[in-house]
Design a protein around this motif. Structure first.
Motif, PDB file in Angstrom:
ATOM      1  N   GLU A  41       0.345  -0.992  -0.180  1.00 28.66           N
ATOM      2  CA  GLU A  41      -0.271  -0.269   0.070  1.00 28.66           C
ATOM      3  C   GLU A  41       0.404   1.183   0.039  1.00 28.66           C
ATOM      4  O   GLU A  41       0.850   2.739  -0.420  1.00 28.66           O
ATOM      5  CB  GLU A  41      -1.271   0.082   0.919  1.00 28.66           C
ATOM      6  N   PRO A  80     -20.322   0.271  -3.899  1.00 29.26           N
ATOM      7  CA  PRO A  80     -18.987  -0.587  -5.575  1.00 29.26           C
ATOM      8  C   PRO A  80     -19.312  -0.678  -7.243  1.00 29.26           C
ATOM      9  O   PRO A  80     -18.354  -0.251  -7.873  1.00 29.26           O
ATOM     10  CB  PRO A  80     -20.096  -1.998  -5.289  1.00 29.26           C
ATOM     11  N   ASP A  84     -16.195   0.813  -9.356  1.00 25.18           N
ATOM     12  CA  ASP A  84     -15.627   0.591 -10.451  1.00 25.18           C
ATOM     13  C   ASP A  84     -16.028   1.090 -12.175  1.00 25.18           C
ATOM     14  O   ASP A  84     -14.900   1.275 -12.696  1.00 25.18           O
ATOM     15  CB  ASP A  84     -16.832  -0.451 -10.931  1.00 25.18           C
ATOM     16  N   LYS A 103      -6.625  -3.398 -14.693  1.00 27.97           N
ATOM     17  CA  LYS A 103      -6.205  -4.341 -13.579  1.00 27.97           C
ATOM     18  C   LYS A 103      -4.957  -5.904 -13.825  1.00 27.97           C
ATOM     19  O   LYS A 103      -3.686  -5.904 -13.456  1.00 27.97           O
ATOM     20  CB  LYS A 103      -6.930  -5.678 -12.924  1.00 27.97           C
ATOM     21  N   GLU A 107      -1.363  -5.144 -11.994  1.00 25.88           N
ATOM     22  CA  GLU A 107      -0.681  -6.880 -11.446  1.00 25.88           C
ATOM     23  C   GLU A 107       0.482  -6.777 -12.049  1.00 25.88           C
ATOM     24  O   GLU A 107       2.261  -6.999 -11.466  1.00 25.88           O
ATOM     25  CB  GLU A 107      -1.223  -7.813 -11.715  1.00 25.88           C
ATOM     26  N   VAL A 112      -1.696  -4.487  -6.216  1.00 32.56           N
ATOM     27  CA  VAL A 112      -2.296  -5.414  -5.794  1.00 32.56           C
ATOM     28  C   VAL A 112      -3.874  -4.529  -6.049  1.00 32.56           C
ATOM     29  O   VAL A 112      -3.839  -3.674  -5.629  1.00 32.56           O
ATOM     30  CB  VAL A 112      -2.464  -6.051  -3.942  1.00 32.56           C
ATOM     31  N   PHE A 113      -4.110  -5.361  -7.095  1.00 32.90           N
ATOM     32  CA  PHE A 113      -5.464  -4.011  -7.331  1.00 32.90           C
ATOM     33  C   PHE A 113      -6.663  -4.135  -6.313  1.00 32.90           C
ATOM     34  O   PHE A 113      -7.174  -3.090  -6.426  1.00 32.90           O
ATOM     35  CB  PHE A 113      -6.061  -5.184  -8.997  1.00 32.90           C
ATOM     36  N   SER A 114      -6.760  -5.144  -5.271  1.00 30.65           N
ATOM     37  CA  SER A 114      -7.644  -5.120  -4.361  1.00 30.65           C
ATOM     38  C   SER A 114      -7.547  -4.225  -3.088  1.00 30.65           C
ATOM     39  O   SER A 114      -8.615  -3.225  -3.016  1.00 30.65           O
ATOM     40  CB  SER A 114      -8.132  -6.108  -3.653  1.00 30.65           C
ATOM     41  N   LEU A 115      -6.446  -3.354  -3.066  1.00 24.71           N
ATOM     42  CA  LEU A 115      -5.616  -2.884  -2.577  1.00 24.71           C
ATOM     43  C   LEU A 115      -5.512  -1.167  -2.998  1.00 24.71           C
ATOM     44  O   LEU A 115      -6.456  -0.184  -3.115  1.00 24.71           O
ATOM     45  CB  LEU A 115      -4.616  -2.524  -2.140  1.00 24.71           C
ATOM     46  N   LYS A 117      -8.247  -0.560  -5.433  1.00 26.35           N
ATOM     47  CA  LYS A 117      -9.586  -0.402  -5.244  1.00 26.35           C
ATOM     48  C   LYS A 117     -10.240   0.152  -3.438  1.00 26.35           C
ATOM     49  O   LYS A 117     -11.092   0.844  -4.029  1.00 26.35           O
ATOM     50  CB  LYS A 117     -11.110  -1.884  -5.306  1.00 26.35           C
ATOM     51  N   ASP A 118      -9.551   0.076  -3.120  1.00 27.10           N
ATOM     52  CA  ASP A 118      -9.708   0.206  -1.308  1.00 27.10           C
ATOM     53  C   ASP A 118      -9.669   2.013  -1.408  1.00 27.10           C
ATOM     54  O   ASP A 118     -10.044   2.746  -0.508  1.00 27.10           O
ATOM     55  CB  ASP A 118      -8.658  -0.725  -0.596  1.00 27.10           C
ATOM     56  N   LYS A 121     -12.357   3.495  -3.502  1.00 21.04           N
ATOM     57  CA  LYS A 121     -12.971   3.663  -2.528  1.00 21.04           C
ATOM     58  C   LYS A 121     -12.893   5.051  -1.690  1.00 21.04           C
ATOM     59  O   LYS A 121     -14.008   5.798  -1.704  1.00 21.04           O
ATOM     60  CB  LYS A 121     -13.299   2.472  -2.274  1.00 21.04           C
TER      61      LYS A 121
END
Length: 286
Positions: A41, A80, A84, A103, A107, A112-115, A117-118, A121
């Protein structure tokens, strides 16, 4: 501070970054008000904010997390779909045809794609927080737009993870309908931003807050004081008034942005006075 997503998107240049392609070995380097922050992060924050040092990236990430946590405490959220759509706009800005391509590019660079997105957000949540808390109150605007129902809300938030939760909860159960709500908020609320204003969240319209709060707020009537229990805490809500108002178009321009930035900095300073930041990696401190 870049709190408005539309401004932040203009400076994000993922494709042209110089981050190492070697995948990072993740580890926790910070804990911000109980939220662990990973090494990856920090790397992501360096890219997002355009800074070179881990320490500077950590500072900016801490500020972002603290502001987002404050917003979430008072029920502000990002759907979401909003996240997106923001990522899709970023992909197109970087001449990528889809979110999946974006994405893949992240990578490939060890991010990290999920991080990611966080992070997006949190930026959206902060943008809404600034609008509801600050911009509506700072500027009267001009009378253009449509009429909507606005409810003036006060709240007291009790954090279940904090010592003394049960004692404060029992006290409020007994006093919330007997003592002045603003006085109780100043004394007992765990949300420092609204507490100093006697629990005042401000005027909200339907859909401004997370569904857990939004639905009961609009099911109750003006004058009601009621309780909402969530996984993380308990809210005591008071609906102080309701008015149909013209939604104003806030003024824009450099002077407005300066005033708004100053107001955000003052709020952040107050939030940081009550924040708990643990530096696992001591090189990030200071």
């Amino acid at each position: 501070m870049r709190v408005l997503l539309s401004l932040i998107l203009l400076v994000m240049m993922v494709v042209s970054s110089a981050i190492s392609e070697e995948k990072l070995l993740d580890k926790i380097v910070l804990v911000v008000n109980g939220k662990p922050v990973l090494k990856s992060e920090i790397e992501l924050a360096k890219e997002w904010y355009g800074v070179k040092s881990d320490k500077e990236a950590a500072k900016k990430l801490i500020d972002q997390i603290i502001l987002a946590q404050a917003a979430e405490k008072v029920g502000i959220h990002a759907t979401p779909t909003e996240v997106d759509n923001a990522i899709l706009r970023l992909a197109r800005m970087n001449r990528l045809g889809s979110v999946n391509e974006f994405k893949k590019r992240l990578e490939e660079r060890g991010l990290v794609f999920s991080l990611f997105k966080d992070l997006i957000k949190r930026e959206i949540v902060i943008s809404k927080f600034v609008h509801i808390y600050l911009k509506r109150n700072l500027f009267e605007g001009i009378e253009e737009g449509k009429a909507v129902d606005l409810r003036k809300i006060r709240l007291i938030y009790l954090d279940k993870s904090k010592p003394g939760f049960n004692e404060k909860y029992e006290i409020l159960k007994k006093l919330v309908n007997k003592e002045p709500f603003d006085k109780l908020a100043k004394e007992y609320s765990d949300d420092p931003v609204t507490a100093e204003k006697g629990g005042l969240l401000g005027e909200v319209k339907k859909g401004d807050l997370v569904k857990t709060l939004d639905k009961p707020i609009w099911e109750h009537k003006v004058g009601d004081i009621f309780e909402i229990d969530t996984d993380k805490g308990v809210y005591f809500i008071k609906i102080e008034s309701e008015e149909k108002k013209i939604v104003h178009q806030e003024p824009t321009g450099e002077e407005v942005n300066k005033k708004l930035q100053k107001e955000v900095e003052l709020y952040l300073k107050k939030l940081k006075e009550n924040a708990v930041v643990e530096y696992i990696d001591k090189s990030l401190e200071g």
